[in-house]
Design a protein around this motif. Sequence first.
Motif, PDB file in Angstrom:
ATOM      1  N   ALA A  92       0.852  -1.189   0.000  1.00 58.24           N
ATOM      2  CA  ALA A  92       0.000   0.000   0.000  1.00 58.24           C
ATOM      3  C   ALA A  92       0.884   1.233   0.000  1.00 58.24           C
ATOM      4  O   ALA A  92       2.063   1.168   0.360  1.00 58.24           O
ATOM      5  CB  ALA A  92      -0.917   0.006   1.216  1.00 58.24           C
ATOM      6  N   CYS A  93       0.291   2.353  -0.408  1.00 54.77           N
ATOM      7  CA  CYS A  93       1.024   3.619  -0.442  1.00 54.77           C
ATOM      8  C   CYS A  93       0.108   4.726   0.060  1.00 54.77           C
ATOM      9  O   CYS A  93      -1.033   4.836  -0.394  1.00 54.77           O
ATOM     10  CB  CYS A  93       1.484   3.910  -1.866  1.00 54.77           C
ATOM     11  N   GLN A  94       0.601   5.520   1.001  1.00 57.45           N
ATOM     12  CA  GLN A  94      -0.114   6.699   1.475  1.00 57.45           C
ATOM     13  C   GLN A  94       0.831   7.880   1.463  1.00 57.45           C
ATOM     14  O   GLN A  94       2.041   7.717   1.596  1.00 57.45           O
ATOM     15  CB  GLN A  94      -0.644   6.501   2.901  1.00 57.45           C
ATOM     16  N   ARG A  95       0.229   9.077   1.309  1.00 59.83           N
ATOM     17  CA  ARG A  95       1.054  10.271   1.395  1.00 59.83           C
ATOM     18  C   ARG A  95       0.381  11.281   2.296  1.00 59.83           C
ATOM     19  O   ARG A  95      -0.837  11.349   2.382  1.00 59.83           O
ATOM     20  CB  ARG A  95       1.334  10.866   0.029  1.00 59.83           C
ATOM     21  N   SER A  96       1.227  12.020   2.973  1.00 61.25           N
ATOM     22  CA  SER A  96       0.735  13.081   3.835  1.00 61.25           C
ATOM     23  C   SER A  96       0.280  14.236   2.958  1.00 61.25           C
ATOM     24  O   SER A  96       0.833  14.474   1.890  1.00 61.25           O
ATOM     25  CB  SER A  96       1.842  13.551   4.777  1.00 61.25           C
ATOM     26  N   LEU A  97      -0.717  14.953   3.423  1.00 64.33           N
ATOM     27  CA  LEU A  97      -1.155  16.147   2.711  1.00 64.33           C
ATOM     28  C   LEU A  97      -0.418  17.386   3.190  1.00 64.33           C
ATOM     29  O   LEU A  97      -0.515  18.435   2.564  1.00 64.33           O
ATOM     30  CB  LEU A  97      -2.669  16.340   2.873  1.00 64.33           C
ATOM     31  N   SER A  98       0.333  17.252   4.306  1.00 66.93           N
ATOM     32  CA  SER A  98       0.981  18.439   4.846  1.00 66.93           C
ATOM     33  C   SER A  98       2.415  18.243   5.319  1.00 66.93           C
ATOM     34  O   SER A  98       3.221  19.162   5.221  1.00 66.93           O
ATOM     35  CB  SER A  98       0.144  18.998   5.998  1.00 66.93           C
ATOM     36  N   ALA A  99       2.765  17.083   5.845  1.00 74.39           N
ATOM     37  CA  ALA A  99       4.089  16.893   6.458  1.00 74.39           C
ATOM     38  C   ALA A  99       5.179  16.739   5.406  1.00 74.39           C
ATOM     39  O   ALA A  99       5.106  15.865   4.548  1.00 74.39           O
ATOM     40  CB  ALA A  99       4.073  15.684   7.384  1.00 74.39           C
ATOM     41  N   THR A 100       6.190  17.578   5.512  1.00 73.32           N
ATOM     42  CA  THR A 100       7.330  17.502   4.600  1.00 73.32           C
ATOM     43  C   THR A 100       8.571  16.945   5.299  1.00 73.32           C
ATOM     44  O   THR A 100       9.553  16.643   4.649  1.00 73.32           O
ATOM     45  CB  THR A 100       7.670  18.893   4.026  1.00 73.32           C
ATOM     46  N   GLN A 101       8.518  16.804   6.614  1.00 74.24           N
ATOM     47  CA  GLN A 101       9.637  16.297   7.405  1.00 74.24           C
ATOM     48  C   GLN A 101       9.131  15.156   8.286  1.00 74.24           C
ATOM     49  O   GLN A 101       7.983  15.164   8.711  1.00 74.24           O
ATOM     50  CB  GLN A 101      10.204  17.401   8.307  1.00 74.24           C
ATOM     51  N   LEU A 113       5.619  13.674   2.688  1.00 74.36           N
ATOM     52  CA  LEU A 113       6.089  12.321   3.004  1.00 74.36           C
ATOM     53  C   LEU A 113       5.234  11.274   2.313  1.00 74.36           C
ATOM     54  O   LEU A 113       4.014  11.401   2.236  1.00 74.36           O
ATOM     55  CB  LEU A 113       6.036  12.084   4.511  1.00 74.36           C
ATOM     56  N   LEU A 114       5.889  10.228   1.813  1.00 74.34           N
ATOM     57  CA  LEU A 114       5.205   9.075   1.225  1.00 74.34           C
ATOM     58  C   LEU A 114       5.522   7.852   2.078  1.00 74.34           C
ATOM     59  O   LEU A 114       6.680   7.584   2.384  1.00 74.34           O
ATOM     60  CB  LEU A 114       5.689   8.824  -0.196  1.00 74.34           C
ATOM     61  N   GLY A 115       4.483   7.108   2.460  1.00 78.26           N
ATOM     62  CA  GLY A 115       4.662   5.911   3.273  1.00 78.26           C
ATOM     63  C   GLY A 115       4.264   4.674   2.506  1.00 78.26           C
ATOM     64  O   GLY A 115       3.156   4.591   1.985  1.00 78.26           O
ATOM     65  N   PHE A 116       5.162   3.712   2.426  1.00 76.20           N
ATOM     66  CA  PHE A 116       4.907   2.453   1.727  1.00 76.20           C
ATOM     67  C   PHE A 116       4.862   1.322   2.749  1.00 76.20           C
ATOM     68  O   PHE A 116       5.859   1.032   3.405  1.00 76.20           O
ATOM     69  CB  PHE A 116       6.002   2.167   0.698  1.00 76.20           C
ATOM     70  N   ALA A 117       3.695   0.693   2.891  1.00 77.55           N
ATOM     71  CA  ALA A 117       3.566  -0.485   3.754  1.00 77.55           C
ATOM     72  C   ALA A 117       4.196  -1.658   3.011  1.00 77.55           C
ATOM     73  O   ALA A 117       3.960  -1.843   1.815  1.00 77.55           O
ATOM     74  CB  ALA A 117       2.097  -0.767   4.048  1.00 77.55           C
ATOM     75  N   LEU A 118       5.004  -2.429   3.713  1.00 79.15           N
ATOM     76  CA  LEU A 118       5.682  -3.564   3.082  1.00 79.15           C
ATOM     77  C   LEU A 118       4.874  -4.843   3.249  1.00 79.15           C
ATOM     78  O   LEU A 118       4.186  -5.037   4.243  1.00 79.15           O
ATOM     79  CB  LEU A 118       7.071  -3.759   3.685  1.00 79.15           C
ATOM     80  N   THR A 119       4.998  -5.712   2.255  1.00 83.64           N
ATOM     81  CA  THR A 119       4.379  -7.026   2.312  1.00 83.64           C
ATOM     82  C   THR A 119       5.169  -7.879   3.300  1.00 83.64           C
ATOM     83  O   THR A 119       6.398  -7.966   3.197  1.00 83.64           O
ATOM     84  CB  THR A 119       4.394  -7.684   0.917  1.00 83.64           C
ATOM     85  N   PRO A 120       4.490  -8.492   4.280  1.00 78.69           N
ATOM     86  CA  PRO A 120       5.200  -9.285   5.286  1.00 78.69           C
ATOM     87  C   PRO A 120       6.116 -10.342   4.675  1.00 78.69           C
ATOM     88  O   PRO A 120       5.809 -10.919   3.644  1.00 78.69           O
ATOM     89  CB  PRO A 120       4.065  -9.932   6.087  1.00 78.69           C
TER      90      PRO A 120
END
Length: 191
Positions: A43-52, A115-122
Amino acid sequence: MNTYSAVKAFVLMSLLGIALAANASVVSCTAPGTMLLVDYASACQRSLSATQDFLNFTPTTVNQEAFYGYTDWQFLKKDDPAGNGQTGVWSLTNNEWTQYSNIMLIFKDGSGTTLLGFALTPSFTNGNWSSPFTADEFTNLCDEDDCNKIKDVSHISYYARGDIVHVSEPASLLLMLIGVLGLRIARRQIA
């Protein structure tokens, strides 16, 4: 501390919690190809505001943003990409999948991105990545007619959460024996 002060402190802490929750704003990545830029991402999520991705805040940035709906992410390590910041390899090193049920990579660039967050496959412990900071995901990166701009990755932070529940071998064998016994009883009742 008297009752009035205790109630006042509770109300103020509750309001602070609500304010922090209201600031949490992550969305699924919008460009279909963004998730494909990180091997074994589920999965992939991104923040709408956080740059750090500040670690010295309480709670830390990723917990303020509540990536994947969780606010108990623990920082594991940080990787600075070698080379040009356009491609690289992510890698887990300490049997993290035996300790945690969720692992996430946070990609940071800087100006014009979040910031972009990528959940990893177990169970996967390493893979390749390409910079996800593209004009497909961040439309503001288009310069006039050029939408091929790809920004460098500043660093990747690794976060984990959730304990793995281990079932000991005697317990798993006992469960299997109970299941087999249940099947035999069911078979006798049908016959």
